[in-house]
Design a protein around this motif. Structure first.
Motif, PDB file in Angstrom:
ATOM      1  N   ASP A 154     127.506 -57.339  46.047  1.00  0.00           N
ATOM      2  CA  ASP A 154     128.529 -58.382  45.926  1.00  0.00           C
ATOM      3  C   ASP A 154     127.945 -59.620  45.233  1.00  0.00           C
ATOM      4  O   ASP A 154     126.914 -60.152  45.656  1.00  0.00           O
ATOM      5  CB  ASP A 154     129.035 -58.764  47.326  1.00  0.00           C
ATOM      6  CG  ASP A 154     130.331 -59.567  47.266  1.00  0.00           C
ATOM      7  OD1 ASP A 154     130.528 -60.310  46.283  1.00  0.00           O
ATOM      8  OD2 ASP A 154     131.136 -59.449  48.201  1.00  0.00           O
ATOM      9  N   LYS A 155     128.593 -60.058  44.167  1.00  0.00           N
ATOM     10  CA  LYS A 155     128.099 -61.188  43.367  1.00  0.00           C
ATOM     11  C   LYS A 155     128.063 -62.501  44.150  1.00  0.00           C
ATOM     12  O   LYS A 155     127.351 -63.441  43.784  1.00  0.00           O
ATOM     13  CB  LYS A 155     128.980 -61.372  42.125  1.00  0.00           C
ATOM     14  CG  LYS A 155     129.097 -60.146  41.231  1.00  0.00           C
ATOM     15  CD  LYS A 155     127.733 -59.668  40.747  1.00  0.00           C
ATOM     16  CE  LYS A 155     127.875 -58.441  39.860  1.00  0.00           C
ATOM     17  NZ  LYS A 155     126.563 -57.859  39.514  1.00  0.00           N
ATOM     18  N   ARG A 156     128.820 -62.564  45.242  1.00  0.00           N
ATOM     19  CA  ARG A 156     128.840 -63.806  46.028  1.00  0.00           C
ATOM     20  C   ARG A 156     127.473 -64.115  46.642  1.00  0.00           C
ATOM     21  O   ARG A 156     127.127 -65.274  46.841  1.00  0.00           O
ATOM     22  CB  ARG A 156     129.901 -63.707  47.125  1.00  0.00           C
ATOM     23  CG  ARG A 156     131.334 -63.776  46.593  1.00  0.00           C
ATOM     24  CD  ARG A 156     132.346 -63.562  47.694  1.00  0.00           C
ATOM     25  NE  ARG A 156     132.256 -62.211  48.235  1.00  0.00           N
ATOM     26  CZ  ARG A 156     133.047 -61.771  49.220  1.00  0.00           C
ATOM     27  NH1 ARG A 156     133.955 -62.575  49.762  1.00  0.00           N
ATOM     28  NH2 ARG A 156     132.925 -60.527  49.668  1.00  0.00           N
ATOM     29  N   TYR A 157     126.706 -63.055  46.926  1.00  0.00           N
ATOM     30  CA  TYR A 157     125.365 -63.277  47.461  1.00  0.00           C
ATOM     31  C   TYR A 157     124.491 -64.007  46.432  1.00  0.00           C
ATOM     32  O   TYR A 157     123.714 -64.903  46.775  1.00  0.00           O
ATOM     33  CB  TYR A 157     124.716 -61.947  47.854  1.00  0.00           C
ATOM     34  CG  TYR A 157     125.362 -61.302  49.053  1.00  0.00           C
ATOM     35  CD1 TYR A 157     125.242 -61.865  50.318  1.00  0.00           C
ATOM     36  CD2 TYR A 157     126.077 -60.119  48.926  1.00  0.00           C
ATOM     37  CE1 TYR A 157     125.832 -61.271  51.423  1.00  0.00           C
ATOM     38  CE2 TYR A 157     126.673 -59.518  50.019  1.00  0.00           C
ATOM     39  CZ  TYR A 157     126.548 -60.094  51.268  1.00  0.00           C
ATOM     40  OH  TYR A 157     127.127 -59.510  52.350  1.00  0.00           O
ATOM     41  N   VAL A 161     122.604 -67.682  46.378  1.00  0.00           N
ATOM     42  CA  VAL A 161     121.196 -67.828  46.003  1.00  0.00           C
ATOM     43  C   VAL A 161     121.020 -68.978  45.017  1.00  0.00           C
ATOM     44  O   VAL A 161     120.090 -69.787  45.119  1.00  0.00           O
ATOM     45  CB  VAL A 161     120.667 -66.510  45.404  1.00  0.00           C
ATOM     46  CG1 VAL A 161     119.343 -66.735  44.679  1.00  0.00           C
ATOM     47  CG2 VAL A 161     120.495 -65.467  46.493  1.00  0.00           C
ATOM     48  N   GLU A 162     121.934 -69.054  44.046  1.00  0.00           N
ATOM     49  CA  GLU A 162     121.857 -70.126  43.057  1.00  0.00           C
ATOM     50  C   GLU A 162     122.123 -71.491  43.693  1.00  0.00           C
ATOM     51  O   GLU A 162     121.470 -72.486  43.349  1.00  0.00           O
ATOM     52  CB  GLU A 162     122.866 -69.858  41.936  1.00  0.00           C
ATOM     53  CG  GLU A 162     122.507 -68.646  41.075  1.00  0.00           C
ATOM     54  CD  GLU A 162     123.531 -68.401  39.983  1.00  0.00           C
ATOM     55  OE1 GLU A 162     124.491 -69.211  39.885  1.00  0.00           O
ATOM     56  OE2 GLU A 162     123.388 -67.412  39.244  1.00  0.00           O
ATOM     57  N   VAL A 163     123.077 -71.526  44.616  1.00  0.00           N
ATOM     58  CA  VAL A 163     123.409 -72.797  45.274  1.00  0.00           C
ATOM     59  C   VAL A 163     122.218 -73.318  46.060  1.00  0.00           C
ATOM     60  O   VAL A 163     121.871 -74.504  45.999  1.00  0.00           O
ATOM     61  CB  VAL A 163     124.632 -72.617  46.195  1.00  0.00           C
ATOM     62  CG1 VAL A 163     124.821 -73.864  47.076  1.00  0.00           C
ATOM     63  CG2 VAL A 163     125.882 -72.345  45.375  1.00  0.00           C
ATOM     64  N   LEU A 169     111.607 -64.044  43.658  1.00  0.00           N
ATOM     65  CA  LEU A 169     110.951 -63.004  44.450  1.00  0.00           C
ATOM     66  C   LEU A 169     111.559 -62.899  45.841  1.00  0.00           C
ATOM     67  O   LEU A 169     111.729 -61.799  46.377  1.00  0.00           O
ATOM     68  CB  LEU A 169     109.447 -63.285  44.549  1.00  0.00           C
ATOM     69  CG  LEU A 169     108.634 -63.048  43.276  1.00  0.00           C
ATOM     70  CD1 LEU A 169     107.170 -63.433  43.489  1.00  0.00           C
ATOM     71  CD2 LEU A 169     108.726 -61.577  42.848  1.00  0.00           C
ATOM     72  N   GLU A 170     111.897 -64.025  46.432  1.00  0.00           N
ATOM     73  CA  GLU A 170     112.510 -64.006  47.762  1.00  0.00           C
ATOM     74  C   GLU A 170     113.909 -63.402  47.700  1.00  0.00           C
ATOM     75  O   GLU A 170     114.339 -62.696  48.615  1.00  0.00           O
ATOM     76  CB  GLU A 170     112.565 -65.419  48.336  1.00  0.00           C
ATOM     77  CG  GLU A 170     112.955 -65.445  49.800  1.00  0.00           C
ATOM     78  CD  GLU A 170     112.841 -66.833  50.410  1.00  0.00           C
ATOM     79  OE1 GLU A 170     113.242 -66.994  51.575  1.00  0.00           O
ATOM     80  OE2 GLU A 170     112.337 -67.741  49.714  1.00  0.00           O
ATOM     81  N   MET A 171     114.618 -63.673  46.614  1.00  0.00           N
ATOM     82  CA  MET A 171     115.941 -63.090  46.421  1.00  0.00           C
ATOM     83  C   MET A 171     115.845 -61.559  46.347  1.00  0.00           C
ATOM     84  O   MET A 171     116.637 -60.830  46.966  1.00  0.00           O
ATOM     85  CB  MET A 171     116.568 -63.620  45.137  1.00  0.00           C
ATOM     86  CG  MET A 171     117.931 -63.031  44.814  1.00  0.00           C
ATOM     87  SD  MET A 171     118.392 -63.222  43.074  1.00  0.00           S
ATOM     88  CE  MET A 171     117.317 -62.002  42.292  1.00  0.00           C
ATOM     89  N   ILE A 172     114.851 -61.074  45.592  1.00  0.00           N
ATOM     90  CA  ILE A 172     114.668 -59.628  45.470  1.00  0.00           C
ATOM     91  C   ILE A 172     114.345 -59.011  46.828  1.00  0.00           C
ATOM     92  O   ILE A 172     114.875 -57.958  47.196  1.00  0.00           O
ATOM     93  CB  ILE A 172     113.558 -59.318  44.447  1.00  0.00           C
ATOM     94  CG1 ILE A 172     114.008 -59.743  43.043  1.00  0.00           C
ATOM     95  CG2 ILE A 172     113.198 -57.839  44.458  1.00  0.00           C
ATOM     96  CD1 ILE A 172     112.913 -59.649  41.998  1.00  0.00           C
TER      97      ILE A 172
END
Length: 256
Positions: A154-157, A161-163, A169-172
């Motif tokens: 889901d692109k909302r995640y 992350v951007e906000v 690396l933490e996002m991955i």
């Protein structure tokens, strides 16, 4: 009362689970007793069992199984690491996907068996050529399912992350991999199945041991009992390894 129903349901499940195989074996045995089978086309069930005992007593059965298992696990392990890492890189970095997409899409439709002549020229007829063929067979299911799993998150995640300016690396580690894990594990199961197919094909051409060698040897000796025994070994061990992967999947994907 509920516990009894659960037990009954479990027993019914296992009865149904084995029914088709039992019916086929019973039909096979009945055809033999009726004189409908010929040893040079489809040998009776007792002949397959006798062949398994013969090979087991000579030590050839266990040796061939172990050799094939080692080859499958080596090629599959390399494919697992390469498919997963490359899949993550392609999914997370669009420029890297553009850089690699043309080559990957050209190579992907080529059957692993078509690489056997080149594999023998490059690596000889030893272990390396067979591991290479197995790697090719297992790599693309893992890679494709990793990419699809990540791209379907889901692109909302990612917007969150951007906000919150979460590092890449933490996002991955916390979003990309967990979110794609169901698809990744499906690719791993498909890759392992392909690895078994490829080890048989590779061992049938230029090998002196392994289950595929058993199949080729049985064909050259006109012994269908050896061929069927080899086929059963591939099927049974492929099933057992897939069951192990399903158990691991259920343990690590508790939210699915």
């Amino acid at each position: 009362m509920n516990q009894r129903n659960t037990v009954r349901k479990g027993l019914g499940h296992w009865v149904l689970y084995f029914t088709l195989v039992i019916l086929i074996l019973a039909a096979w045995e009945s055809a033999d007793m009726a004189g409908m089978l010929h040893a040079y086309t489809l040998p009776p069930l007792k002949t397959i069992v006798a062949t398994a005992v013969e090979y087991a007593q000579k030590g050839a059965l266990l040796n061939n199984i172990i050799v094939s298992l080692i080859r499958v696990l080596e090629g599959f392990a390399i494919a697992l690491v390469a498919g997963f890492v490359l899949g993550v890189l392609v999914s997370v970095f669009p420029r890297f996907e553009t850089f690699t997409d043309l080559l990957i899409q050209i190579i992907r439709p080529i059957p692993p068996i078509a690489w056997i002549p080149l594999a023998i020229l490059w690596f000889g007829i030893g272990q390396s050529s067979k591991v290479f063929i197995i790697f090719l067979g297992a790599f693309f299911p893992i890679f494709v399912n990793t990419v699809d799993g990540i791209k379907n998150i889901d692109k909302r995640y990612y917007e969150l992350v951007e906000v919150y300016e979460v590092p890449k690396l933490e996002m991955i580690r916390k979003i990309t991999i967990p979110g794609a894990l169901p698809s990744i594990t499906t690719g791993i199961r498909l890759g392992l199945g392909n690895a078994w197919v490829c080890v048989v094909a590779a061992e049938m051409i230029g090998a002196t041991s392994g289950v595929g060698f058993m199949l080729a040897d049985g064909r050259s000796l006109s012994r269908p009992d050896v061929v069927i025994l080899g086929m059963l070994i591939v099927g049974i061990f492929g099933k057992l390894m897939d069951d192990v992967l399903k158990i691991i999947r259920e343990r690590i994907i508790t939210w699915n």
